[in-house]
Scaffold this active site. Sequence first.
Site, PDB file in Angstrom:
ATOM      1  N   ASP A 255     -14.144 -42.707 -63.960  1.00  0.00           N
ATOM      2  CA  ASP A 255     -15.213 -42.804 -64.956  1.00  0.00           C
ATOM      3  C   ASP A 255     -16.448 -42.046 -64.494  1.00  0.00           C
ATOM      4  OD1 ASP A 255     -16.381 -43.674 -67.258  1.00  0.00           O
ATOM      5  OD2 ASP A 255     -16.779 -45.704 -66.564  1.00  0.00           O
ATOM      6  N   SER A 256     -16.643 -40.871 -65.088  1.00  0.00           N
ATOM      7  CA  SER A 256     -17.821 -40.096 -64.737  1.00  0.00           C
ATOM      8  C   SER A 256     -18.257 -39.295 -65.962  1.00  0.00           C
ATOM      9  CB  SER A 256     -17.477 -39.144 -63.586  1.00  0.00           C
ATOM     10  OG  SER A 256     -18.504 -38.211 -63.426  1.00  0.00           O
ATOM     11  N   MET A 306     -19.170 -35.301 -73.912  1.00  0.00           N
ATOM     12  CA  MET A 306     -20.381 -35.427 -73.091  1.00  0.00           C
ATOM     13  C   MET A 306     -21.570 -35.486 -74.040  1.00  0.00           C
ATOM     14  SD  MET A 306     -21.584 -33.149 -69.891  1.00  0.00           S
ATOM     15  CE  MET A 306     -22.626 -33.871 -68.629  1.00  0.00           C
ATOM     16  N   CYS A 312     -25.393 -42.561 -76.446  1.00  0.00           N
ATOM     17  CA  CYS A 312     -25.650 -41.600 -75.378  1.00  0.00           C
ATOM     18  C   CYS A 312     -26.958 -40.858 -75.566  1.00  0.00           C
ATOM     19  CB  CYS A 312     -24.565 -40.529 -75.342  1.00  0.00           C
ATOM     20  SG  CYS A 312     -22.955 -41.191 -75.066  1.00  0.00           S
ATOM     21  N   GLY A 368     -16.024 -46.625 -78.697  1.00  0.00           N
ATOM     22  CA  GLY A 368     -16.914 -47.686 -78.238  1.00  0.00           C
ATOM     23  C   GLY A 368     -17.484 -48.418 -79.433  1.00  0.00           C
ATOM     24  N   SER A 369     -18.436 -47.751 -80.120  1.00  0.00           N
ATOM     25  CA  SER A 369     -19.145 -48.443 -81.203  1.00  0.00           C
ATOM     26  C   SER A 369     -18.215 -48.876 -82.330  1.00  0.00           C
ATOM     27  CB  SER A 369     -20.251 -47.557 -81.766  1.00  0.00           C
ATOM     28  OG  SER A 369     -19.706 -46.476 -82.459  1.00  0.00           O
ATOM     29  N   ARG A 408     -21.604 -43.903 -62.544  1.00  0.00           N
ATOM     30  CA  ARG A 408     -21.111 -42.965 -63.555  1.00  0.00           C
ATOM     31  C   ARG A 408     -22.146 -41.895 -63.864  1.00  0.00           C
ATOM     32  NH1 ARG A 408     -17.792 -42.338 -68.461  1.00  0.00           N
ATOM     33  NH2 ARG A 408     -19.161 -41.424 -69.996  1.00  0.00           N
ATOM     34  N   GLN A 420     -29.374 -42.762 -69.295  1.00  0.00           N
ATOM     35  CA  GLN A 420     -28.725 -41.774 -70.169  1.00  0.00           C
ATOM     36  C   GLN A 420     -28.033 -42.488 -71.322  1.00  0.00           C
ATOM     37  OE1 GLN A 420     -26.364 -38.660 -68.329  1.00  0.00           O
ATOM     38  NE2 GLN A 420     -27.571 -38.798 -66.467  1.00  0.00           N
TER      39      GLN A 420
HETATM   40  P1  XMP Z   1     -18.994 -44.192 -79.143  1.00  0.00           P
HETATM   41  O1  XMP Z   1     -19.568 -43.099 -79.981  1.00  0.00           O
HETATM   42  O2  XMP Z   1     -17.599 -44.515 -79.479  1.00  0.00           O
HETATM   43  O3  XMP Z   1     -18.997 -43.615 -77.655  1.00  0.00           O
HETATM   44  O4  XMP Z   1     -19.878 -45.401 -79.153  1.00  0.00           O
HETATM   45  C1  XMP Z   1     -18.424 -44.291 -76.575  1.00  0.00           C
HETATM   46  C2  XMP Z   1     -18.409 -43.382 -75.361  1.00  0.00           C
HETATM   47  O5  XMP Z   1     -19.744 -43.039 -74.975  1.00  0.00           O
HETATM   48  C3  XMP Z   1     -19.768 -42.775 -73.569  1.00  0.00           C
HETATM   49  N1  XMP Z   1     -20.853 -43.562 -73.011  1.00  0.00           N
HETATM   50  C4  XMP Z   1     -22.062 -43.067 -72.688  1.00  0.00           C
HETATM   51  N2  XMP Z   1     -22.530 -41.797 -72.697  1.00  0.00           N
HETATM   52  N3  XMP Z   1     -24.638 -42.578 -71.944  1.00  0.00           N
HETATM   53  C5  XMP Z   1     -23.826 -41.551 -72.303  1.00  0.00           C
HETATM   54  O6  XMP Z   1     -24.271 -40.403 -72.295  1.00  0.00           O
HETATM   55  C6  XMP Z   1     -24.228 -43.876 -71.895  1.00  0.00           C
HETATM   56  O7  XMP Z   1     -24.994 -44.773 -71.564  1.00  0.00           O
HETATM   57  C7  XMP Z   1     -22.870 -44.122 -72.285  1.00  0.00           C
HETATM   58  N4  XMP Z   1     -22.125 -45.257 -72.325  1.00  0.00           N
HETATM   59  C8  XMP Z   1     -20.890 -44.867 -72.778  1.00  0.00           C
HETATM   60  C9  XMP Z   1     -18.424 -43.154 -73.010  1.00  0.00           C
HETATM   61  O8  XMP Z   1     -17.717 -41.961 -72.814  1.00  0.00           O
HETATM   62  C10 XMP Z   1     -17.835 -44.016 -74.111  1.00  0.00           C
HETATM   63  O9  XMP Z   1     -16.430 -44.027 -74.097  1.00  0.00           O
END
Ligand code: XMP
Length: 493
Positions: A255-256, A306, A312, A368-369, A408, A420
């Site tokens: 996870d990066s 990314m 994000c 995620g969302s 990460r 971030q």
């Molecule tokens: P969705 O759009 O499905 O995205 O909500 C989920 C993905 O977002 C990434 N992720 C992050 N990226 N800052 C970022 O730039 C964050 O704090 C963060 N948290 C999650 C991750 O790839 C996830 O699967």
Amino acid sequence: DGFTAEKLFTQGFSYTYDDVIFLPHYIDFAADAVDLSTRLTRRLPLAVPFVASPMDTVSESAMAAAMASLGGIAVVHSNVPAAVQAAILRRAKSRRVPILSDPAFAAPSAVVEHDDAFGASPFLLVTDTGTSAGKLLGYVARSDWTNQTDKGLRVGDYMAPPPKPAPWNADLNKINEIMESEKSGAVALERDGEVVDLVVREEVERVRGYPKLVAPATVGADGEFMVGAAVGTREDDKERLEHLVKAGLNVVVLDSSQGNSIYQLEMVKYVKRVYPELDVIGGNVVTMYQAENLIQAGVDGLRVGMGSGSICTTQEVCAVGRGQATAVYKVSSIAYKSGVPVIADGGISNSGHIVKALSLGASTVMMGSFLAGSLEAPGAYVYQNGQRVKKYRGMGSLEAMTKGSDARYLGDTAKLKIAQGVVGAVKDKGSVLNFIPYTLQAVRQGFQDIGASSLQSAHDLLRSRELRLEVRSGAAQVEGGVHGLVSYEKKYF
Ligand code: XMP
């Protein structure tokens, strides 16, 4: 007519899903006949191309069991100590039914005046010690507690006796049969003589009320649900990984946010050497150069995205990233040559985005969302401006990083934390067991319109240049959404 993806994505623009639109093709099959089975990694097949993000407001045991039961998979987040992450994994794998279960315990002498005592669990297990280590004396279903008029009674005075056992891997029909024949409101799941879980009637009825599942569940050779987990690339992550492998881990995600690093390349090689049976997903990447390096190091899957995630702020903070449609297309166009499946990670907010991600070369979408705010997502519902919501936060938000997810987003030497990601909330969406089947059907209809009867055939259309698309102007995007109405309600099913 239209453009090939190759032509569209080499014009110097970063496009995302909403920028592009596919031209319809020819239909000679029914939408129900569309086969969306796929691979998450080189060796891990999935019946459904959906993956839950490794985020602490998305993927824990309830999400993992639900996603596997649907034919997808979840990646358990690593924002907890290794032992806790391994326990989440075990919990998801301890049964074969996607019920909500995070048992709460009480001693028989306990008086339960508030339903806080249940936590997220639909029942309270009563043991002689009031802990998981005690002997099971009985249980109290949440509905029995609600119906109990005298809340000052000790639970021992109104608990039901320990229920009849069923094997740990019994399905809902079997569990229901036992409940019927025993005239009991619950069944205990047993493995090797130990009670591993309890299923109450209200949970069986809830799950049986959702659309009937047709895709085979994601199950390993041992009969357990398959579950993935995230780890970082620090030295102590090797120890974490060992814990997870012992808990039955099926696939590991490194996870990066920028996966093309010496740390990740070394970790990929380490995992391949020490755990040759375990498929490893590298990332995140958005360019062909990054992808090539990880493929050479031996990854079995690539996670692409990314700054495209809904929470994000990477593109704003660091000025790096790529529009998600371009990123998915570019990385897929190199990864497929080595047989490495691509996971389109982030930025999915409707079924059309899923159709676009998969048709542009991805084998799965990670969300995620889209899954946050569901019954299976961790956390409790709260009310905000009259709406029932659950918290959803970026793993790079200050709040999440304080709990440990900073690996990460920060380099090894970073002394100051810069977020971030953001912390927010999403609306109550009900159960993933309800809205994922509908989403799948919508994706099948999209595939039908472009003339793809399977994921493989969509990829073939892409590579044979038969898939045609265009960029939508701003006005075309407005036209493509609902417009010109004074009010409306968006309802898909
Ligand atoms: P969705 O759009 O499905 O995205 O909500 C989920 C993905 O977002 C990434 N992720 C992050 N990226 N800052 C970022 O730039 C964050 O704090 C963060 N948290 C999650 C991750 O790839 C996830 O699967």
